[in-house]
Design an enzyme around this catalytic site. Sequence first.
Site, PDB file in Angstrom:
ATOM      1  N   GLY A  65       0.648  -1.196   0.037  1.00  0.00           N
ATOM      2  CA  GLY A  65       0.007   0.001   0.259  1.00  0.00           C
ATOM      3  C   GLY A  65       0.851   1.275  -0.159  1.00  0.00           C
ATOM      4  O   GLY A  65       0.598   2.298  -0.699  1.00  0.00           O
ATOM      5  N   GLU A 109      -1.876   5.078   5.863  1.00  0.00           N
ATOM      6  CA  GLU A 109      -1.066   4.091   5.675  1.00  0.00           C
ATOM      7  C   GLU A 109       0.141   4.293   6.381  1.00  0.00           C
ATOM      8  O   GLU A 109       1.244   3.779   5.700  1.00  0.00           O
ATOM      9  CB  GLU A 109      -0.866   3.666   4.038  1.00  0.00           C
TER      10      GLU A 109
END
Length: 396
Positions: A253, A378
């Site tokens: 990610g 993230e």
Amino acid sequence: MAAAVEPTSLTLTLTDEHLALQKAVRDFAQKEIVPIAAEYDESGEFPLATVRKMGEMGLMGIEVPEEYGGAGMDALAYVLTMVEIAKADASHSTIVSVNNSLYCHGLMKFGTEAQKQQFLVPVASGEKIGAYSLTEPMSGSDAATMASRAVLNEAGTHYVINGRKSWVTSGPVADYLVLFTMTEPEKGNKGISAFLIDAQQPGFIRGKKEPKMGIRASATSEIVYDNYLCPVENMLGKPGEGFKVAMTVLDAGRIGIASQALGIAEAAYEATLQYARERTAFGDPIGAFQMTQAKIADMKTRIEASRQLIYNAVLAKERGKKTGGRYTTEASMAKLFASETAMFVTHAAVQIHGGIGYSKEYPVERYFRDAKITEIYEGTSEIQRLVIARAELGLR
Ligand code: CAA
């Protein structure tokens, strides 16, 4: 697509297929996303029609093999796609990123064949939307301190899930989610397990939608689990392996978010170059002034440095596919530098545009707001620094 990366090579090759993909995505994004970006930013509405089109183009499961509904391309193809979509609109690229890396990547790596058929094929093909659910109101950076619980029922057939997840990207529209929750709280991060969640089932409740500063068209919400019954066969990975699944997925990610940041920075930079050539002050284009030139030189240098760190992470990820090795540090370095570059570049872009840079009639104001989240989600910049430094020092 043929593998573009040799395991030991130091350079990436942009194949003809990569260049064709980049052009196709750029054409699509400029023609179909740019004209609607400001309107969707203003309304905060989820851009379902263009998301469906991206699915038809194979952009919702770029690295997923074709037999599982994806496009069967490589990590570089994912980065090139993310940059082009983010350049047009960061919200669209957030949706692409979560679907590809936070959802599909985990299923590819940890899913059983039956799980892939049920939960991966429809999402990689873009028919359904996937999401990732780790964060809770009191558990963000310290991801292992979650309060939600999954308890095995007496029959041993289902986990009963209760709790509240927050900041779920695509939460208001997701069909399926990867959920991380505690199955054995006394074991800390070794007591977390991952589950595949079907949003149609009872006990899945979409909560408050977040009124965000940027990426406003990517829907984000809380999700409440109220005695949600998850069949035991829908656990992703083994019991207690959830934290590892979550972190592995975040490595992928973070390359996506770095690419998103690069796309935002490029959009702001290109708008600034054009403006610096056209706008005059004191009888000259403002680009003729050294204070503008210094900003432009720093913007360009940081953008190209970001690109190289992202390509470095792509190389490490492709090597990891062959060796099983991690690329955690490379992904964190790319995300850290590219997200701070996006903030630096969009800040300078607004400054060079002056008053109109502060106006919603021009896109640099949106780029500035959109850039900020790349330093937060993230894993914040602080967490990326911690991950990089711990690895360098051999600490945990
Ligand atoms: N890959 C595989 N395993 C990993 C890993 C990785 N990248 N990172 C850690 N692990 C493993 C470790 O090897 C260790 O396993 P062993 O004990 O078996 O060796 C275990 O996980 C625990 O590791 P740590 O001791 O390093 O864990 P920690 O509690 O100190 O936390 C952390 C580490 C880096 C701070 C981590 O908690 C972290 O990254 N936090 C940030 C979370 C985050 O990014 N949240 C945002 C997520 S989602 C989001 O933004 C919303 C959205 O929808 C977009």
